[in-house]
Enzyme design. Structure first.
Site, PDB file in Angstrom:
ATOM      1  N   HIS A 172     -17.420  18.702 -53.046  1.00  0.00           N
ATOM      2  CA  HIS A 172     -17.276  17.317 -52.600  1.00  0.00           C
ATOM      3  C   HIS A 172     -16.052  16.635 -53.194  1.00  0.00           C
ATOM      4  CE1 HIS A 172     -18.360  13.713 -50.660  1.00  0.00           C
ATOM      5  NE2 HIS A 172     -19.668  13.738 -50.842  1.00  0.00           N
ATOM      6  N   ASP A 386     -20.305  24.189 -32.054  1.00  0.00           N
ATOM      7  CA  ASP A 386     -20.661  25.310 -31.179  1.00  0.00           C
ATOM      8  C   ASP A 386     -19.684  26.456 -31.420  1.00  0.00           C
ATOM      9  OD1 ASP A 386     -21.076  27.071 -29.081  1.00  0.00           O
ATOM     10  OD2 ASP A 386     -20.786  25.585 -27.492  1.00  0.00           O
TER      11      ASP A 386
END
Length: 451
Positions: A172, A386
């Site tokens: 992060h 996707d």
């Protein structure tokens, strides 16, 4: 039908075996610059030095018969790292605590795996905590740190049914949630055969670097350094759980608000409700301060706005602060108003003030005493990633918490077992407090249920 979120009837735990190959490093597929790049003062704060896990579930796709998601995604990573080449490097720390990345092409960590389980065996509602999660995104020993370790760890696990699970863990300090989503969409584009990324990644960390001289112009109670004499050790019986809120639950909660708060967002309402119920369940002293910090993306607050293709940390944690007594005794409108006000005070000056605060106060950790942090990912787009097998059945944060701080809640878009769209609130509490939390939420929702 009564709205119920009791914890007594959890489904039996699914157990399966995952066979992993040895972790490997995937480097950019073309030569990239070798250089040192300085991170921002927002990036370098203590609270962002954590590894955050993402998980995506994909079902089989007949048109992809004979194609291997492991090979496709591994190749896409190598292509994407040409454009995101700092992610293939390693973080270093200066003596003053400022972080920098050594762009050295070492690569990100990648694991190929197979599991003897089908997607159907996970049940109708995919939600954290996921069974055998540590096997689906394996924490390779020695890779868990923030400094001098791979900045991304990715595991692709094939399933017996032809589907697969994509797990990703990101550092992060190097990249925020918006940044990791844009990186994943870049992987998606390359998986479909693209030659160029869908957008050009932007570094520009100087935009979030402290001013010279630094000027702290806003109050930042999210960084108050408090101590709690009643707590000497962290609870060891922490339990994760996901609570589903559909349209009917949100409508019930919205009906409890005054007309003056009709513009409150679903995120603000759910956050206020969770904060109120959580505080009741934890039995704080009525005079003790409590905080709800709402992770807020600052890109749109700048003039001109910082594009989403900026993949550094562009977030702040404005805090709603009150006493436990006022929070638990008031109506739902009280915390909704506090949260709304806290979020709305974030502007470009506020973000610059946070960066300056980091430099002048030694890059402190956010307040952990009687605090909760929340992040809304309902519009992040994780489920839309996707790789050729369609959109993810579940996509997004894999579990609540960040690093050693368990009290980070995530709002994740999802479907329940009936196929209804809604929001999962991922939370983590000591076992008895979690039961009390669920009971309090039940009582409020059932006593105010709307038809």
């Amino acid at each position: 039908m009564a709205f119920s979120r009791t914890l007594e009837h959890e489904s039996p735990s699914l157990v399966f075996t995952v066979h992993r190959k040895q972790p490997e490093l995937v480097a950019p597929c073309k030569a990239t610059p070798h250089e040192i790049k300085i991170l921002s003062d927002i990036d370098s704060q203590a609270g962002l030095r954590a590894q955050i896990p993402i998980i995506q579930f994909y079902c089989s796709e007949p048109s992809m018969e004979g194609k291997d998601p492991v090979e496709i995604i591994r190749n896409a990573i190598a292509q994407a790292l040409v454009f995101y080449y700092p992610l293939a490097g390693r973080l270093r720390e200066r003596p003053d605590g400022k972080l920098m990345v050594d762009c050295n092409e070492e690569g990100v960590m990648f694991i190929e795996a197979d599991a003897d389980v089908t997607l159907d065996q996970f049940g109708d509602a995919l939600e954290p905590p996921f069974p055998c999660f540590e096997e689906l995104l394996y924490d390779v020993p020695g890779s868990e740190g923030v400094i001098d370790t791979p900045l991304l760890l990715i595991q692709v696990t094939r399933l017996k049914c032809g589907g697969f699970i994509f797990g990703l863990r990101f550092n992060h300090a190097m990249i925020d949630g918006v940044g990791i989503v844009t990186f994943m969409y870049t992987l998606s584009a390359f998986s479909h055969g693209a030659q160029d990324p869908p957008f050009t990644p932007i570094w520009r960390r100087e935009l979030l670097t402290a001013r010279d001289p630094p000027r702290v112009t806003c109050p930042h109670p999210e960084y108050d350094q408090l101590t709690d004499p009643n707590v000497t050790t962290l609870p060891t019986d922490l339990q994760q759980h996901s609570f589903f809120f559909g349209d009917s639950e949100v409508s019930t909660l919205r009906s409890l608000l005054p007309e003056s708060l009709s513009s409150a967002t679903t995120f603000q309402i759910l956050t206020a409700f969770v904060w109120q119920c959580r505080t009741k369940a934890l039995h704080f002293n009525p005079n003790d301060d409590v905080r709800m910090m709402c992770i807020t993306d600052g890109r749109a607050k700048f003039n001109p706005p910082i594009p989403n293709s900026y993949y550094g940390n562009c977030l702040v944690l404005p805090a709603a602060v009150t006493t436990a007594g006022k929070l638990t005794e008031g109506t739902l409108g009280y915390p909704v108003g506090l949260i709304k006000e806290a979020i709305e005070k974030v502007d470009e000056e506020y973000i610059h003030s946070v960066a300056d605060f980091m430099v002048t106060n030694g890059r402190p950790l956010f307040t952990t005493v009687r605090s909760c942090i929340v992040l809304d990912t309902t519009y992040a787009g994780f489920r839309g990633v996707d790789f050729g097998w369609g959109k993810a059945l579940y996509g997004g944060l894999a579990k609540p918490g960040a690093g050693a701080f368990p009290a980070v809640n995530f709002h994740v878009p999802s479907q329940n077992e009936k196929g209804e769209e809604g929001i999962l609130v991922l939370t983590c509490l000591p076992t008895q407090a979690l039961k009390a939390f669920a009971k309090v939420m039940d009582e409020v929702l059932e006593s105010n249920q709307t038809n």
